[in-house]
Each structure stands twice: as structure tokens, then as C-alpha cells.
Write an enzyme that holds these catalytic residues in place. Structure first.
Site, PDB file in Angstrom:
ATOM      1  N   CYS A 153     -19.471   0.421   6.237  1.00 57.09           N
ATOM      2  CA  CYS A 153     -19.714   1.117   7.436  1.00 57.09           C
ATOM      3  C   CYS A 153     -21.080   0.977   7.958  1.00 57.09           C
ATOM      4  O   CYS A 153     -21.321   0.266   8.945  1.00 57.09           O
ATOM      5  CB  CYS A 153     -19.554   2.763   7.177  1.00 57.09           C
ATOM      6  SG  CYS A 153     -17.800   3.090   6.749  1.00 57.09           S
ATOM      7  N   LEU A 169     -16.920  11.132   6.266  1.00 55.46           N
ATOM      8  CA  LEU A 169     -16.874  10.909   4.732  1.00 55.46           C
ATOM      9  C   LEU A 169     -17.621   9.778   4.127  1.00 55.46           C
ATOM     10  O   LEU A 169     -17.496   8.700   4.484  1.00 55.46           O
ATOM     11  CB  LEU A 169     -15.186  10.838   4.183  1.00 55.46           C
ATOM     12  CG  LEU A 169     -14.393   9.653   4.527  1.00 55.46           C
ATOM     13  CD1 LEU A 169     -14.627   8.778   3.417  1.00 55.46           C
ATOM     14  CD2 LEU A 169     -12.917  10.098   4.259  1.00 55.46           C
ATOM     15  N   ARG A 170     -18.043  10.119   2.867  1.00 54.44           N
ATOM     16  CA  ARG A 170     -18.759   8.990   2.010  1.00 54.44           C
ATOM     17  C   ARG A 170     -17.885   8.684   1.064  1.00 54.44           C
ATOM     18  O   ARG A 170     -17.162   9.652   0.454  1.00 54.44           O
ATOM     19  CB  ARG A 170     -20.004   9.818   1.408  1.00 54.44           C
ATOM     20  CG  ARG A 170     -21.175  10.223   2.395  1.00 54.44           C
ATOM     21  CD  ARG A 170     -21.832  11.204   1.678  1.00 54.44           C
ATOM     22  NE  ARG A 170     -21.250  12.414   1.189  1.00 54.44           N
ATOM     23  CZ  ARG A 170     -21.999  13.311   0.430  1.00 54.44           C
ATOM     24  NH1 ARG A 170     -23.076  12.995   0.066  1.00 54.44           N
ATOM     25  NH2 ARG A 170     -21.278  14.380  -0.284  1.00 54.44           N
ATOM     26  N   LYS A 177     -22.239   0.601  -4.034  1.00 58.50           N
ATOM     27  CA  LYS A 177     -23.152   1.906  -4.134  1.00 58.50           C
ATOM     28  C   LYS A 177     -22.049   2.605  -5.552  1.00 58.50           C
ATOM     29  O   LYS A 177     -21.039   2.190  -5.772  1.00 58.50           O
ATOM     30  CB  LYS A 177     -23.033   3.026  -3.304  1.00 58.50           C
ATOM     31  CG  LYS A 177     -21.654   3.691  -2.690  1.00 58.50           C
ATOM     32  CD  LYS A 177     -22.137   4.875  -1.806  1.00 58.50           C
ATOM     33  CE  LYS A 177     -20.801   5.608  -1.516  1.00 58.50           C
ATOM     34  NZ  LYS A 177     -21.184   6.630  -0.823  1.00 58.50           N
ATOM     35  N   ASN A 226     -24.538   7.138  11.664  1.00 63.53           N
ATOM     36  CA  ASN A 226     -24.854   5.855  10.750  1.00 63.53           C
ATOM     37  C   ASN A 226     -26.024   5.158  10.945  1.00 63.53           C
ATOM     38  O   ASN A 226     -26.640   4.597  10.204  1.00 63.53           O
ATOM     39  CB  ASN A 226     -23.486   5.074  10.800  1.00 63.53           C
ATOM     40  CG  ASN A 226     -22.563   5.534   9.845  1.00 63.53           C
ATOM     41  OD1 ASN A 226     -22.535   6.737   9.193  1.00 63.53           O
ATOM     42  ND2 ASN A 226     -21.234   5.148   9.757  1.00 63.53           N
ATOM     43  N   LYS A 268       0.789  -1.288   0.091  1.00 62.96           N
ATOM     44  CA  LYS A 268       0.099  -0.022  -0.186  1.00 62.96           C
ATOM     45  C   LYS A 268       0.960   1.268   0.000  1.00 62.96           C
ATOM     46  O   LYS A 268       0.589   2.115  -0.802  1.00 62.96           O
ATOM     47  CB  LYS A 268      -0.865  -0.124   1.129  1.00 62.96           C
ATOM     48  CG  LYS A 268      -2.151   0.456   1.094  1.00 62.96           C
ATOM     49  CD  LYS A 268      -3.006   0.490   2.583  1.00 62.96           C
ATOM     50  CE  LYS A 268      -3.974  -0.690   2.350  1.00 62.96           C
ATOM     51  NZ  LYS A 268      -4.830  -0.745   3.699  1.00 62.96           N
ATOM     52  N   ALA A 316     -35.818   4.009  -1.820  1.00 59.61           N
ATOM     53  CA  ALA A 316     -36.015   2.667  -1.460  1.00 59.61           C
ATOM     54  C   ALA A 316     -35.546   1.730  -2.699  1.00 59.61           C
ATOM     55  O   ALA A 316     -35.135   2.274  -3.761  1.00 59.61           O
ATOM     56  CB  ALA A 316     -37.652   2.397  -1.701  1.00 59.61           C
ATOM     57  N   GLU A 337     -14.576  10.725  11.661  1.00 58.67           N
ATOM     58  CA  GLU A 337     -14.791  10.945  10.280  1.00 58.67           C
ATOM     59  C   GLU A 337     -16.144  10.843   9.745  1.00 58.67           C
ATOM     60  O   GLU A 337     -16.552   9.654   9.818  1.00 58.67           O
ATOM     61  CB  GLU A 337     -13.635   9.997   9.403  1.00 58.67           C
ATOM     62  CG  GLU A 337     -13.546  10.252   8.131  1.00 58.67           C
ATOM     63  CD  GLU A 337     -13.302  11.704   7.612  1.00 58.67           C
ATOM     64  OE1 GLU A 337     -12.320  12.255   8.395  1.00 58.67           O
ATOM     65  OE2 GLU A 337     -14.160  12.273   7.048  1.00 58.67           O
TER      66      GLU A 337
HETATM   67  C1  UDX Z   1     -21.652   5.953   5.261  1.00 54.97           C
HETATM   68  C2  UDX Z   1     -22.011   7.453   5.802  1.00 54.97           C
HETATM   69  O1  UDX Z   1     -22.779   8.194   4.717  1.00 54.97           O
HETATM   70  C3  UDX Z   1     -20.743   8.244   6.063  1.00 54.97           C
HETATM   71  O2  UDX Z   1     -21.217   9.539   6.624  1.00 54.97           O
HETATM   72  C4  UDX Z   1     -20.072   7.389   6.890  1.00 54.97           C
HETATM   73  O3  UDX Z   1     -18.580   8.195   7.103  1.00 54.97           O
HETATM   74  C5  UDX Z   1     -19.658   6.118   6.247  1.00 54.97           C
HETATM   75  O4  UDX Z   1     -20.711   5.405   5.973  1.00 54.97           O
HETATM   76  P1  UDX Z   1     -20.726   5.159   2.845  1.00 54.97           P
HETATM   77  O5  UDX Z   1     -20.742   3.816   3.263  1.00 54.97           O
HETATM   78  O6  UDX Z   1     -19.786   5.862   1.780  1.00 54.97           O
HETATM   79  O7  UDX Z   1     -21.012   6.410   3.735  1.00 54.97           O
HETATM   80  O8  UDX Z   1     -22.272   5.259   1.652  1.00 54.97           O
HETATM   81  P2  UDX Z   1     -23.591   6.070   1.765  1.00 54.97           P
HETATM   82  O9  UDX Z   1     -23.672   7.062   0.722  1.00 54.97           O
HETATM   83  O10 UDX Z   1     -23.867   6.363   3.229  1.00 54.97           O
HETATM   84  O11 UDX Z   1     -24.391   4.796   1.248  1.00 54.97           O
HETATM   85  C6  UDX Z   1     -24.570   3.680   2.424  1.00 54.97           C
HETATM   86  C7  UDX Z   1     -25.469   2.446   1.589  1.00 54.97           C
HETATM   87  O12 UDX Z   1     -26.869   3.075   1.550  1.00 54.97           O
HETATM   88  C8  UDX Z   1     -25.377   2.214  -0.027  1.00 54.97           C
HETATM   89  O13 UDX Z   1     -25.395   0.920  -0.204  1.00 54.97           O
HETATM   90  C9  UDX Z   1     -26.433   2.844  -0.661  1.00 54.97           C
HETATM   91  O14 UDX Z   1     -26.704   2.403  -1.796  1.00 54.97           O
HETATM   92  C10 UDX Z   1     -27.437   2.685   0.205  1.00 54.97           C
HETATM   93  N1  UDX Z   1     -28.453   3.790   0.168  1.00 54.97           N
HETATM   94  C11 UDX Z   1     -28.203   5.070   0.350  1.00 54.97           C
HETATM   95  C12 UDX Z   1     -29.766   3.308  -0.002  1.00 54.97           C
HETATM   96  O15 UDX Z   1     -30.180   2.346  -0.216  1.00 54.97           O
HETATM   97  N2  UDX Z   1     -30.741   4.403  -0.209  1.00 54.97           N
HETATM   98  C13 UDX Z   1     -30.345   5.605   0.093  1.00 54.97           C
HETATM   99  O16 UDX Z   1     -31.409   6.573  -0.014  1.00 54.97           O
HETATM  100  C14 UDX Z   1     -29.368   6.010   0.248  1.00 54.97           C
END
Ligand code: UDX
Length: 439
Positions: A265, A154-155, A328, A213, A35, A257, A152
Site C-alpha cells: 500500500c 485495514l492494516r 512487517k 497513507n 483462490k 525509525a 478501506e
Molecule cells: C497501511 C495503512 O496503515 C492502512 O491503513 C492501509 O489500509 C494500508 O496501508 P499496512 O501496509 O498493512 O497498512 O502496514 P502499516 O502497519 O501501515 O506499515 C507500513 C510499513 O511501515 C511497514 O513496512 C512498517 O514496517 C513500516 N513502519 C510502520 C515503519 O517503518 N515505522 C513505523 O513507525 C511504522
């Protein structure tokens, strides 16, 4: 300021590069030699839009370096960020804190003078206080090491933007600490732009992250539970979400949905939160999260069940295209990915599955080597009896239904993310199914 970032995975590599981008002198440290070699070379070992440019720019201007040696971290700076992983423990819901403890055990005995370690990893409440005890027991005489917590948020897919312009900064500190002042200097740019800066005690800062979360997961499962009712009644969950989302106390975000949440996470964090509540004797407080988890998992089953029904009761020998493998869009992360979970179940039930994802192919292959993988969308669609849109990449949203109909064997699609223009697809001759909608 000079600072180190220990752990250069998703969170750490992004934090290190973005802190350098803000003008700080940063050393990223990780025990994973491959890494570090890749990062030194200016290559990000995962897909994150915009991050390669930030990394390259700051290596070139000399503000960002990397090392595999804790001794380098100890001599480089007095401010350290800890960004190692806290995965789910094998055989339990609890978070595995091995890596977090290892950082303290390896770093603290090498430190001299005054140091602050800001934890960024998502940890069970109470961890920072335990790490402080551990640090106190390991520090050289005359050396003071303070543990503070700076969660943190972040997404993935927006990691650079979320780090450089966060929507809030939270710093948990112990009583009469100077860590908050140090954090103010670290985040001076964001604070100047009026980003809310909240100073709390350690336990609150730890809980802020898991609560955020858990709330997001609950919001998604709420709309997916309503989707189940819509499926039984002929109601339409997308119109319903639009309608309730106009209430600004509710809001439309995270009311998408579909196949539900996955990733590194949300699933592990709600489970670790429940496990911690149990340890604290407050398990009743969070039993609803078990339901949030179950609703989420049922959506994956629903897509497999629906696929079976569409294919006449059996998936044996059916060719099913799964569009998407990442959890995602704009990510190559397949950890607990609903898309890959569905692809795997379809395959295990006898379907010949053809998966395509714009970025996550290598990671998906590693996790699920037995699935069929196509070189592109067109190849994935060829002769399909059924198409499942499982991750809403823009490329899939932009598909031309007329052209796609000419490639498949049967124009039948399950929109697992409720993103397609149903009229357009139906107009091109497709039979469209979706979650929470009766089309
Ligand atoms: C998440 C939190 O948003 C972030 O603040 C934290 O730091 C880490 O966890 P992340 O895992 O990157 O971030 O993804 P996020 O955009 O939150 O989406 C999580 C999941 O929910 C994805 O699988 C997404 O497809 C799903 N999702 C999101 C839905 O099914 N419906 C929605 O309306 C939104």
C-alpha cells in the site's frame, strides 16, 4: 443484509468474512478459481491472524459463500463491494485500474433493478465518477447502478479487528443518493458503538484514503530523515522520537525509525498520488512525496552500506543472516519488503545470505529464489559474520542474546527496526549497530 464482495484478495476476503461475522449474508466472487476453491474449503490463501477462524465459522453457519461467476453476484444481492487490486502500473507511477474496470464491465451488464456498488479499492481521485459513466453506459434499460466509494483502512496483521471495529467509516456518494443510508445498515454494529461515520462526496472519499497513507508514509520518512542527522551528530533517534511523541499533536505512533516502509500500500499509494497530481496539473503540491520515497529507499542502502563497513569494506564471502522477509511482522506479505530488498542487495554484493521469516518463506522464495533460506532462526544464525534484524517479529525481539552469541561466528548485529534491548545484547558480548543511533 445480502451483499457480494468482488475480489477476494487481502481486502476482499477479509471484508467478506467480517461482513458475514457481523450477521450479513455474503457471497465472495473472484475469477481466480484456485483462490475461490481454497476459500470455499475454509482456507485463507495468505497469513492473517484470526481470519481463518472467522472464515470457517461463517462458512459453517451458512452466511458466507464463494463463487467464480459474475452471474451469481448479479442475482445474489443489490449491494456489491468492489475490492480488487490497483497495483502500480508497469513503467509508471500511476495506479493500474484494469481490474477495477473489469469488475464494472463484467458485472453491470448482468444486473437488473437497483444496485449500489461500493468501491473499496484505493484509486486515484476521479475514478468513481469515471466508473459511474462506464456503468451508466453498460446498464440494461430500466436498471440503475450507483457507484459509491467506501475506502478501506485495514492494516495487515490486524485486518479482522480493523474491519469489525474500524476507527472511522467514510462513504463517498453522489448528490441525492441513498447509498449512505444503505452503508449505515451495512455498518450498523460499528455505528451503534459510536464509530465516526462520515458521508462525503466521491472525490473526497477517494482522497481520504490516499491522503491517510501519504501522511503515514511522510511521518515514517520524517523520523528516518532525522535519523540520518542523528547518525551524523551522535544523537539518538529513539530517545528523540519518545520525546517529541509525548506532544499529543505529534504522537509516538509511526515514528519508528529504521528500515522504513514497504508493503502493498504505502509505496504504491504515494506514487499513484503523485502521478494523479501531475495529471491534474497540480504536481507541485506533492513533489515532497518524491523526497518521502527517497528517504525511505535510502534507509535500505544505509543498511547495506553499514553491513559492508562492518565486514571490513567488502561483503564478498561473508555470511550474513537476515532475520525477517515480510514487510512487517504478523504478515507473510513480501511486496516491496525492505527486509527482502536488503537481503537481495547483500547477496548481489557477494554475501552468502541466510534468510529466515516465521511466515513469509514461500513468498520470499518465489520473489528471490537465489537467496539462502534457513529452516529456523537457529539455522539462520549458524556461523554468521553479521546478523541483520530486518522485520521485528516477536520471535526475533525475544531472542536470547547469550544463546545467539554461541551460534554465530561473530556477535555483531544491525537492529534495522530499533527494537532490541541494547544493554542486554551488549551485555551478552554483542556489537550492536542501529539506524539513527550511535551505540
Ligand atoms: C497501511 C495503512 O496503515 C492502512 O491503513 C492501509 O489500509 C494500508 O496501508 P499496512 O501496509 O498493512 O497498512 O502496514 P502499516 O502497519 O501501515 O506499515 C507500513 C510499513 O511501515 C511497514 O513496512 C512498517 O514496517 C513500516 N513502519 C510502520 C515503519 O517503518 N515505522 C513505523 O513507525 C511504522
Amino acid at each position: 443484509m445480502r451483499m457480494t464482495v468482488i475480489g477476494t484478495g487481502y481486502l476482499g476476503a477479509t471484508h467478506a468474512a467480517c461482513m458475514a461475522e457481523l450477521g450479513h449474508e455474503v457471497l465472495g466472487v473472484d475469477v481466480d478459481e484456485a483462490k475461490i476453491a481454497s476459500l470455499k474449503d475454509g482456507k485463507v490463501p495468505f497469513f492473517e491472524p484470526g481470519l481463518p477462524e472467522v472464515l470457517e465459522r461463517n462458512i459453517a453457519n451458512g452466511r458466507l459463500g464463494f463463487s467464480t461467476e459474475y452471474a451469481d453476484a448479479a442475482s445474489f444481492a443489490q449491494v456489491h463491494f468492489l475490492g480488487v487490486g490497483t497495483p502500480q502500473q508497469k513503467g509508471s507511477f500511476a495506479a493500474d485500474l484494469t481490474y477495477v474496470r473489469q469488475v464494472i464491465e463484467n458485472l453491470v451488464p448482468l444486473l437488473e433493478g437497483q444496485h449500489i456498488i461500493f468501491g473499496k479499492s484505493t484509486v486515484p481521485v476521479g475514478t468513481a465518477a469515471q466508473l459511474q459513466e462506464l456503468a451508466d453506459s453498460l446498464a440494461k434499460p430500466g436498471t440503475e447502478v450507483e457507484i459509491a466509494w467506501n475506502p478501506e483502512f485495514l492494516r495487515e496483521g490486524y485486518a479482522v479487528k480493523d474491519t469489525i471495529t474500524p476507527d472511522r467509516i467514510v462513504v463517498g456518494v453522489r448528490a441525492s443518493s441513498e447509498a449512505a443510508e444503505v452503508a449505515r445498515e451495512v455498518y450498523a454494529t460499528a455505528i451503534a458503538a459510536e464509530t465516526p461515520f462520515l458521508v462525503t462526496d466521491l472525490a473526497t472519499a477517494e482522497l481520504v484514503k490516499v491522503s491517510a497513507n501519504a501522511f503515514l508514509a511522510t511521518k515514517i520518512s520524517f523520523i528516518n530523515a532525522v535519523a540520518e542527522i542523528c547518525e551524523q551528530t551522535g544523537a539518538d533517534v529513539v530517545s528523540l522520537a519518545d520525546a517529541i511523541g509525548y506532544d499529543d499533536r505529534i504522537g509516538r505512533k509511526f515514528l519508528g525509525a529504521g528500515l522504513g516502509f514497504g508493503g502493498g500500500c504505502l509505496p504504491k499509494d504515494i506514487r499513484a498520488f503523485m502521478a494523479r497530481a501531475g495529471e491534474l496539473g497540480a504536481d507541485q503540491a506533492l513533489t515532497f512525496l518524491r523526497e518521502v520515497d527517497s528517504i525511505n529507499m535510502r534507509r535500505r542502502d544505509r543498511v547495506v552500506q553499514l553491513s559492508k563497513e562492518i565486514c571490513g569494506g567488502s561483503l564478498l564471502g561473508k555470511r550474513v543472516t537476515v532475520l525477517g522477509a515480510a514487510f512487517k511482522p504478523n504478515s507473510d506479505d513480501v511486496r516491496d519488503s525492505p527486509a527482502l530488498s536488503v537481503a537481495g542487495s547483500l547477496s548481489l554484493q557477494g554475501a552468502a545470505v541466510s534468510v529466515y521469516d516465521p511466515q513469509a518463506m514461500d513468498n520470499a522464495r518465489r520473489v528471490f529464489p537465489t537467496l539462502g533460506y534457513a529452516a529456523n532462526t537457529q539455522e539462520a544464525l549458524a556461523d554468521a559474520h553479521l546478523v541483520v534484524l530486518a522485520t521485528e517479529w516477536q520471535e526475533f525481539r525475544d531472542l536470547d542474546p547469550v544463546a545467539a552469541a554461541g551460534i554465530v561466528d561473530k556477535p555483531v548485529i544491525i537492529d534495522g527496526r530499533n527494537v532490541l534491548d541494547v544493554d542486554k545484547w551488549q551485555g551478552a558480548g554483542w556489537e550492536v549497530h542501529a539506524l539513527g543511533r550511535n551505540l
